[in-house]
Design an enzyme around this catalytic site. Structure first.
Site, PDB file in Angstrom:
ATOM      1  N   LYS A 131      14.768  -1.060   3.522  1.00  0.00           N
ATOM      2  CA  LYS A 131      16.137  -0.536   3.693  1.00  0.00           C
ATOM      3  C   LYS A 131      17.143  -1.591   3.233  1.00  0.00           C
ATOM      4  O   LYS A 131      17.842  -2.217   4.019  1.00  0.00           O
ATOM      5  CB  LYS A 131      16.357  -0.131   5.151  1.00  0.00           C
ATOM      6  CG  LYS A 131      15.443   1.016   5.579  1.00  0.00           C
ATOM      7  CD  LYS A 131      15.563   1.325   7.055  1.00  0.00           C
ATOM      8  CE  LYS A 131      14.603   2.441   7.459  1.00  0.00           C
ATOM      9  NZ  LYS A 131      14.627   2.723   8.910  1.00  0.00           N
ATOM     10  N   LYS A 163       2.517   7.052   6.630  1.00  0.00           N
ATOM     11  CA  LYS A 163       3.522   7.425   7.620  1.00  0.00           C
ATOM     12  C   LYS A 163       3.338   8.877   8.044  1.00  0.00           C
ATOM     13  O   LYS A 163       2.448   9.581   7.575  1.00  0.00           O
ATOM     14  CB  LYS A 163       4.914   7.171   7.061  1.00  0.00           C
ATOM     15  CG  LYS A 163       5.139   5.701   6.656  1.00  0.00           C
ATOM     16  CD  LYS A 163       6.592   5.376   6.478  1.00  0.00           C
ATOM     17  CE  LYS A 163       7.286   5.265   7.819  1.00  0.00           C
ATOM     18  NZ  LYS A 163       8.702   4.866   7.705  1.00  0.00           N
ATOM     19  N   ASP A 219       6.085   3.769  16.065  1.00  0.00           N
ATOM     20  CA  ASP A 219       7.497   3.970  15.740  1.00  0.00           C
ATOM     21  C   ASP A 219       8.207   4.736  16.855  1.00  0.00           C
ATOM     22  O   ASP A 219       7.697   5.735  17.365  1.00  0.00           O
ATOM     23  CB  ASP A 219       7.605   4.746  14.421  1.00  0.00           C
ATOM     24  CG  ASP A 219       9.025   4.776  13.881  1.00  0.00           C
ATOM     25  OD1 ASP A 219       9.717   3.749  13.989  1.00  0.00           O
ATOM     26  OD2 ASP A 219       9.444   5.824  13.361  1.00  0.00           O
TER      27      ASP A 219
END
Length: 283
Positions: A131, A163, A219
């Site tokens: 990011k 993911k 996460d």
């Protein structure tokens, strides 16, 4: 991929356009010699000094820089990081690019240090993410290391990161891992494999491949949930945690058993370090 020199040149041209600095030309800045003093107005970790040197070198090789603090140094508020001597027009046209880079990169390094200090002594490490500002990733990740953090994958090509979207596309954790293992073998790749898991069922599924994968990613879980997951994993794989982690709660995650903390905030939300460049004519 563009070199740093090419990126800096493009950034300069973005500022100068066709006509250059029309205000500085109007006041005949090119006829004067000047000194610019880079003043750090808030205590932090400096990052970007060597990049500032490259900016001025691109503009005018006759510019001289007297450096007082190096990249990675802690600089107290009020300190002069460097002094730059040269044609006043040169100093003025480089001012904004130099400050943008210094403020941004020093902000990242300083913010990263807050995370690193928050988890000191736990054995946990702070990782960055992808990011980042487009095209400036290498610089921003370098700033993370100056703050004491470590680099996560640089792009989509140097680590397999399975993911939730990949799992949903293939139908299960096992199917996604199997597909990655086949592809890695077929392509003769050695990139590590990290698997994001959302619950104990997916953790159990991933642990069947503990010898083939490198770590698990948890996460958006609370520290309490992470502690339960780490206990279940039982040391069979290292654990990375991400999602909503701040300097204030990072230690709770580290003490819950996380081996790594990854935080996009290091690069997408780091506040700029307040730095100025005061330019004055030489007598």
């Amino acid at each position: 991929m563009q070199s740093l020199r090419e990126l800096l040149q493009a950034a300069l041209m973005e500022d100068l356009g066709t006509y250059g600095d029309i205000t500085s030309r109007a006041v005949s800045a090119e006829k004067k010699q000047a000194v610019g003093r880079c003043i750090v107005k808030r205590t932090g970790i400096l990052a970007g000094i060597q990049v500032a040197q490259q900016v001025y070198d691109l503009i005018d090789k006759d510019v001289k820089i007297d450096i007082h603090f190096r990249d990675g140094d802690v600089c107290q508020a009020g300190s002069v990081a460097f002094e730059v001597y040269g044609n006043a027009y040169t100093l003025l046209i480089g001012e904004r690019l130099v400050l943008n880079l210094l403020q941004r990169l020093s902000g990242i390094a300083t913010f990263t240090r807050r995370y690193v200090e928050a988890i000191e002594g736990t054995g946990c490490e702070v990782l960055d993410t992808r990011k980042t500002t487009p095209l400036w990733r290498a610089l921003e990740k370098w700033a993370v290391t100056l703050g004491g953090g470590k680099n996560h994958r640089f792009g989509l090509y140097d680590q397999f990161l399975i993911k939730d979207n990949h799992i949903d596309l293939t139908g299960s954790v096992s199917a996604a891992i199997e597909a990655v293992l086949r592809y890695r073998t077929e392509q003769n790749l050695s990139a590590p494999i990290v698997v994001e898991v959302r619950n104990l069922r997916e953790i159990a599924e991933a642990l069947r491949y503990a010898k083939e994968i490198d770590r698990l990613l948890l996460d958006n879980l609370s520290p309490q949930q992470v502690a339960r997951a780490v206990e279940y994993i039982g040391g069979r794989l290292p654990v990375e945690v991400s999602g909503g982690i701040t300097p204030e709660n990072a230690r709770a995650y580290a003490e819950a058993g996380a081996r790594y903390i990854s935080a996009g905030a290091l690069t997408h939300s780091a506040p700029a370090l307040d730095i100025s460049l005061k330019i004055q004519p030489l007598q």
